[in-house]
Design a protein around this motif. Structure first.
Motif, PDB file in Angstrom:
ATOM      1  N   TYR A  27      74.633   6.333 -25.066  1.00 26.30           N
ATOM      2  CA  TYR A  27      74.613   6.760 -23.665  1.00 26.30           C
ATOM      3  C   TYR A  27      73.801   8.032 -23.550  1.00 26.30           C
ATOM      4  N   PHE A  28      73.219   8.223 -22.376  1.00 29.04           N
ATOM      5  CA  PHE A  28      72.441   9.432 -22.080  1.00 29.04           C
ATOM      6  C   PHE A  28      72.349   9.568 -20.564  1.00 29.04           C
ATOM      7  N   HIS A  29      71.510  10.480 -20.090  1.00 29.50           N
ATOM      8  CA  HIS A  29      71.455  10.716 -18.652  1.00 29.50           C
ATOM      9  C   HIS A  29      71.005   9.455 -17.915  1.00 29.50           C
ATOM     10  N   ALA A  30      71.535   9.272 -16.705  1.00 31.51           N
ATOM     11  CA  ALA A  30      71.145   8.122 -15.884  1.00 31.51           C
ATOM     12  C   ALA A  30      69.660   8.217 -15.555  1.00 31.51           C
ATOM     13  N   VAL A  31      69.006   7.063 -15.417  1.00 29.25           N
ATOM     14  CA  VAL A  31      67.554   7.032 -15.252  1.00 29.25           C
ATOM     15  C   VAL A  31      67.152   6.300 -13.973  1.00 29.25           C
ATOM     16  N   ASP A  32      65.971   6.636 -13.487  1.00 30.65           N
ATOM     17  CA  ASP A  32      65.388   5.884 -12.385  1.00 30.65           C
ATOM     18  C   ASP A  32      64.852   4.566 -12.948  1.00 30.65           C
ATOM     19  N   MET A  33      65.075   3.480 -12.231  1.00 32.11           N
ATOM     20  CA  MET A  33      64.634   2.170 -12.704  1.00 32.11           C
ATOM     21  C   MET A  33      64.080   1.338 -11.555  1.00 32.11           C
ATOM     22  N   LYS A  34      63.233   0.378 -11.904  1.00 28.15           N
ATOM     23  CA  LYS A  34      62.688  -0.558 -10.922  1.00 28.15           C
ATOM     24  C   LYS A  34      62.538  -1.917 -11.572  1.00 28.15           C
ATOM     25  N   SER A  35      63.019  -2.957 -10.894  1.00 29.12           N
ATOM     26  CA  SER A  35      62.924  -4.315 -11.428  1.00 29.12           C
ATOM     27  C   SER A  35      61.600  -4.947 -11.016  1.00 29.12           C
ATOM     28  N   GLY A  36      61.292  -6.075 -11.629  1.00 28.64           N
ATOM     29  CA  GLY A  36      60.079  -6.796 -11.273  1.00 28.64           C
ATOM     30  C   GLY A  36      60.102  -7.296  -9.844  1.00 28.64           C
ATOM     31  N   GLU A  37      61.310  -7.431  -9.273  1.00 28.92           N
ATOM     32  CA  GLU A  37      61.437  -7.882  -7.887  1.00 28.92           C
ATOM     33  C   GLU A  37      61.385  -6.727  -6.901  1.00 28.92           C
ATOM     34  N   GLY A  38      61.238  -5.504  -7.450  1.00 28.13           N
ATOM     35  CA  GLY A  38      61.130  -4.342  -6.579  1.00 28.13           C
ATOM     36  C   GLY A  38      62.439  -3.620  -6.305  1.00 28.13           C
ATOM     37  N   ASN A  39      63.543  -4.089  -6.895  1.00 26.04           N
ATOM     38  CA  ASN A  39      64.816  -3.386  -6.728  1.00 26.04           C
ATOM     39  C   ASN A  39      64.770  -2.066  -7.495  1.00 26.04           C
ATOM     40  N   THR A  40      65.294  -1.020  -6.919  1.00 22.57           N
ATOM     41  CA  THR A  40      65.238   0.297  -7.549  1.00 22.57           C
ATOM     42  C   THR A  40      66.623   0.914  -7.671  1.00 22.57           C
ATOM     43  N   GLN A  41      66.756   1.813  -8.617  1.00 22.31           N
ATOM     44  CA  GLN A  41      67.960   2.633  -8.772  1.00 22.31           C
ATOM     45  C   GLN A  41      67.523   4.058  -9.038  1.00 22.31           C
ATOM     46  N   LYS A  42      68.240   5.001  -8.448  1.00 19.08           N
ATOM     47  CA  LYS A  42      67.995   6.416  -8.719  1.00 19.08           C
ATOM     48  C   LYS A  42      69.050   6.922  -9.686  1.00 19.08           C
ATOM     49  N   GLY A  43      68.620   7.552 -10.754  1.00 18.73           N
ATOM     50  CA  GLY A  43      69.554   8.074 -11.738  1.00 18.73           C
ATOM     51  C   GLY A  43      70.527   9.081 -11.159  1.00 18.73           C
ATOM     52  N   SER A  44      70.110   9.781 -10.117  1.00 18.52           N
ATOM     53  CA  SER A  44      70.970  10.812  -9.518  1.00 18.52           C
ATOM     54  C   SER A  44      72.231  10.226  -8.896  1.00 18.52           C
ATOM     55  N   ASP A  45      72.266   8.909  -8.697  1.00 18.67           N
ATOM     56  CA  ASP A  45      73.439   8.267  -8.090  1.00 18.67           C
ATOM     57  C   ASP A  45      74.491   7.876  -9.123  1.00 18.67           C
ATOM     58  N   PHE A  46      74.220   8.131 -10.408  1.00 17.91           N
ATOM     59  CA  PHE A  46      75.099   7.647 -11.465  1.00 17.91           C
ATOM     60  C   PHE A  46      75.458   8.763 -12.452  1.00 17.91           C
ATOM     61  N   THR A  47      76.518   8.503 -13.232  1.00 19.21           N
ATOM     62  CA  THR A  47      76.986   9.472 -14.227  1.00 19.21           C
ATOM     63  C   THR A  47      76.151   9.430 -15.499  1.00 19.21           C
ATOM     64  N   MET A  48      75.759   8.225 -15.904  1.00 14.94           N
ATOM     65  CA  MET A  48      75.079   8.059 -17.191  1.00 14.94           C
ATOM     66  C   MET A  48      74.366   6.719 -17.253  1.00 14.94           C
ATOM     67  N   HIS A  49      73.582   6.541 -18.304  1.00 12.47           N
ATOM     68  CA  HIS A  49      72.959   5.267 -18.636  1.00 12.47           C
ATOM     69  C   HIS A  49      73.528   4.833 -19.979  1.00 12.47           C
ATOM     70  N   ILE A  50      74.013   3.604 -20.067  1.00 16.28           N
ATOM     71  CA  ILE A  50      74.470   3.084 -21.359  1.00 16.28           C
ATOM     72  C   ILE A  50      73.483   2.022 -21.831  1.00 16.28           C
TER      73      ILE A  50
END
Length: 209
Positions: free
Chosen positions: A68-91
């Motif tokens: 586990y480490f800090h949550a990350v910004d991500m984007k899928s091939g379909e264009g879905n996104t996530q902002k790491g700032s909305d989460f506690t961590m990335h597993i």
């Protein structure tokens, strides 16, 4: 003549000493810049810290490691996104192949798996978080991962549920010329998922930075 020879000797001596001092400085600098792996915490480039969740586990022909480490910004091939700032961590789960007769390359990432996860409070066994680890890529290659929220301090068990690729209609050659030697059911009997658990994961409940 003797004076000239003496001066040449002194110059050569000073040159040798300067080279030795430079080599010592370069060695010291190299040691300071090397990656540090200590107590399950790995220092990466740019002060990025990857925290281990227990010891590597092996199941069937799979070697499974979790981090586990800090949550990350991500984007899928379909264009879905996530902002790491909305989460506690990335597993993250790194899953590589051991010796097998399915045709997977040893020590290489095993693709096309469906990975479920559950985070259990170890003392009570209650599930505090669950979901799916998605296949994705980082700068160091492919893995399965997810941004999650876990805000309660405690000791946890991370359980991974590894489904057979058969669920996704994955094919294995069965003809005598190209068959790798076995079928998926050898490692997933009756197509039931495999499970691994990482116990004694101590988390302080704070957003990972």
């Amino acid at each position: 003549m003797k004076k000239t020879a003496f001066l040449v000797f002194v110059a050569a001596f000073l040159s040798v000493m300067a080279c030795k001092e430079k080599k010592i400085e370069e060695t010291s600098s190299q040691q300071e810049n090397e990656e540090v792996v200590e107590d399950g915490v790995e220092a990466e480039e740019g002060d990025f810290i990857e925290n281990s969740i227990g010891e590597e586990q092996q199941v069937a022909f799979l070697s499974v490691s979790a981090f586990y480490f800090h949550a990350v910004d991500m984007k899928s091939g379909e264009g879905n996104t996530q902002k790491g700032s909305d989460f506690t961590m990335h597993i993250e789960a790194d899953i590589i192949a051991l010796e097998n007769d399915l045709g997977y390359i040893v020590d290489q990432f095993v693709p096309f798996l469906t990975i479920g996860y559950e985070i259990l409070e170890q003392s009570s066994g209650s599930v505090l978080s669950k979901g799916r680890l998605m296949p994705m890529n980082a700068s160091d290659g492919p893995h399965y991962g997810a941004n999650i929220n876990l805000s309660k301090a405690g000791t946890y068990t991370l359980r991974l549920i590894i489904h057979s690729p058969a669920e996704n209609n994955y094919f294995i050659h069965t003809d005598k010329d190209t068959m790798p030697g076995a079928v998926l059911q050898k490692y997933w009997p009756e197509d039931k998922p495999l499970k691994v658990e990482f116990t004694d994961w101590v988390f302080d409940g704070k957003k990972v930075q």
